[in-house]
Design a protein around this motif. Structure first.
Motif, PDB file in Angstrom:
ATOM      1  N   ALA A 103      51.155  36.104  22.306  1.00  9.29           N
ATOM      2  CA  ALA A 103      52.333  36.449  22.589  1.00  9.29           C
ATOM      3  C   ALA A 103      52.545  37.609  22.039  1.00  9.29           C
ATOM      4  N   ALA A 127      61.445  41.731  27.935  1.00 10.22           N
ATOM      5  CA  ALA A 127      60.843  40.867  28.444  1.00 10.22           C
ATOM      6  C   ALA A 127      60.243  40.642  30.039  1.00 10.22           C
ATOM      7  N   ALA A 128      60.883  41.483  30.817  1.00 17.62           N
ATOM      8  CA  ALA A 128      60.826  41.918  32.047  1.00 17.62           C
ATOM      9  C   ALA A 128      59.241  42.741  32.160  1.00 17.62           C
ATOM     10  N   SER A 130      56.946  42.839  29.572  1.00 16.51           N
ATOM     11  CA  SER A 130      55.831  42.164  28.825  1.00 16.51           C
ATOM     12  C   SER A 130      54.913  41.301  29.783  1.00 16.51           C
ATOM     13  N   PRO A 131      53.539  41.692  29.442  1.00 11.49           N
ATOM     14  CA  PRO A 131      52.543  40.970  30.335  1.00 11.49           C
ATOM     15  C   PRO A 131      52.184  39.595  29.507  1.00 11.49           C
ATOM     16  N   LYS A 132      52.618  39.477  28.384  1.00 13.56           N
ATOM     17  CA  LYS A 132      52.695  38.283  27.677  1.00 13.56           C
ATOM     18  C   LYS A 132      54.026  37.772  27.141  1.00 13.56           C
ATOM     19  N   PRO A 133      54.134  36.560  26.774  1.00 12.70           N
ATOM     20  CA  PRO A 133      55.341  35.737  26.457  1.00 12.70           C
ATOM     21  C   PRO A 133      56.008  36.621  25.033  1.00 12.70           C
ATOM     22  N   ILE A 134      57.245  36.600  24.992  1.00 10.42           N
ATOM     23  CA  ILE A 134      57.840  37.258  23.937  1.00 10.42           C
ATOM     24  C   ILE A 134      58.505  36.471  22.867  1.00 10.42           C
ATOM     25  N   GLU A 160      63.670  35.009  31.361  1.00  5.16           N
ATOM     26  CA  GLU A 160      62.352  34.390  31.332  1.00  5.16           C
ATOM     27  C   GLU A 160      61.287  35.159  30.731  1.00  5.16           C
ATOM     28  N   ASN A 161      60.300  34.641  30.350  1.00  5.43           N
ATOM     29  CA  ASN A 161      59.227  35.013  29.394  1.00  5.43           C
ATOM     30  C   ASN A 161      59.579  35.327  28.033  1.00  5.43           C
ATOM     31  N   VAL A 162      60.570  34.721  27.413  1.00  2.00           N
ATOM     32  CA  VAL A 162      61.007  34.459  25.906  1.00  2.00           C
ATOM     33  C   VAL A 162      60.699  33.130  25.745  1.00  2.00           C
ATOM     34  N   VAL A 163      59.711  32.827  24.828  1.00  2.00           N
ATOM     35  CA  VAL A 163      59.509  31.499  24.177  1.00  2.00           C
ATOM     36  C   VAL A 163      59.618  30.985  23.049  1.00  2.00           C
TER      37      VAL A 163
END
Length: 293
Positions: A103, A127-128, A130-134, A160-163
């Motif tokens: 991440a 987040a849009a 990033s190739p990895k979760p934020i 999306e993509n924020v964990v």
């Protein structure tokens, strides 16, 4: 899978320097082995504790690659990529070697003091790209602007993509509001070593720790005990380390933690300006504490 990887103790690695202020790669390898052997669940490279404002772009890339190589998949690696310039963060996310990263830890924009809407839009763009979760990172003592619980929850529910969130505001009421209203799989991670134990009792999912650079066994043991509901063990470990936490942050981070690691023989007590070593008085207090620990 990722939520399990990031639950527990992460350590924000310091960047050791040799006496000529070049990165001390041998010391960094010793430190990585020390924290993994101790029991941390994952490591974070290029956090604030790593003195990233004083590192060149080339050094940051070298640190990412070196950390991946020396960790060698023993634990997950989180990479810190944040800035007050959203476009620069997006560019770095697109060009940094992140294939092996679990991440990305991205601090809220600092210095500019954006509004809550500006913070939201910044993270939406990051987040849009990033190739990895934020993992969000709120540390108002450094950024000059608190990211409110409302903004954190808005991002958690809408982007999306924020964990996860590394929450270092020190505001327990704010932390509890996030824990109460977050999405089920969204992790809330403490960024305050001294209050991590009570925050875990409130339902937070782990810690990204400075102190675990030194307390590589005790700190993860405290976190594991707290997450398991064994607060008798967690409290005992917490109070055993508490004075150490106070000393680590008495003057500056990472001056305090490097003083501890120097006493342990892991690295030289060297910094790049504007950070300077702990004062002689604090260094002596650290020595006295460690002689009794």
């Amino acid at each position: 899978m990722l939520q399990e990887q990031l639950r527990g103790t992460g350590v924000a690695l310091v960047t050791p320097f040799a006496t000529n202020e070049a990165i001390d790669w041998n010391a960094l390898e010793r430190l990585i082995d020390h924290v993994i052997t101790g029991g941390v669940d994952y490591v974070v490279t290029l956090g604030t504790t790593g003195e990233t404002p004083t590192l060149s772009s080339e050094e940051k890339l070298d640190l990412i690659r070196f950390t991946f190589e020396k960790v060698n998949k023993r634990v997950p690696v989180v990479v810190g990529i944040g800035d007050y310039n959203t476009r620069d963060v997006v560019k770095r996310l697109e060009t940094c070697p992140l294939d092996e990263a679990a991440a990305v830890l991205s601090v809220a924009p600092y210095y500019s003091k954006p509004t809550q809407e500006g913070i939201f839009q910044h993270y939406k763009a990051v987040a849009a790209a990033s190739p990895k979760p934020i993992i969000l990172y709120n540390v108002p003592g450094r950024t000059g602007r608190n990211m409110t619980a409302e903004t954190t929850l808005r991002i958690a529910h809408e982007v999306e993509n924020v964990v996860a969130m590394k929450e270092a505001s020190g505001d327990m009421a704010q932390c509890m509001a996030i824990v109460r209203d977050k999405p089920k799989d969204f992790l809330v991670i403490s960024g305050d070593d001294a209050v991590a134990m009570p925050q875990l009792a409130c339902g937070m999912d782990g810690v990204i720790s400075v102190a675990a650079n030194y307390f590589a066994k005790e700190f993860p043991a405290m976190v594991k005990a707290a997450l398991a509901g064994d607060f008798a063990t967690a409290r005992n470990l917490h109070y055993r380390m508490l004075q150490g936490f106070d000393l680590m942050f008495a003057e500056n981070n990472p001056a305090g933690i490097k003083a501890f690691l120097h006493e342990a023989g892991i690295l030289e007590n060297v910094f790049r300006l504007p950070v300077v070593p702990a004062t002689d008085e604090l260094q002596q207090q650290i020595k006295q504490y460690l002689s009794k620990y």
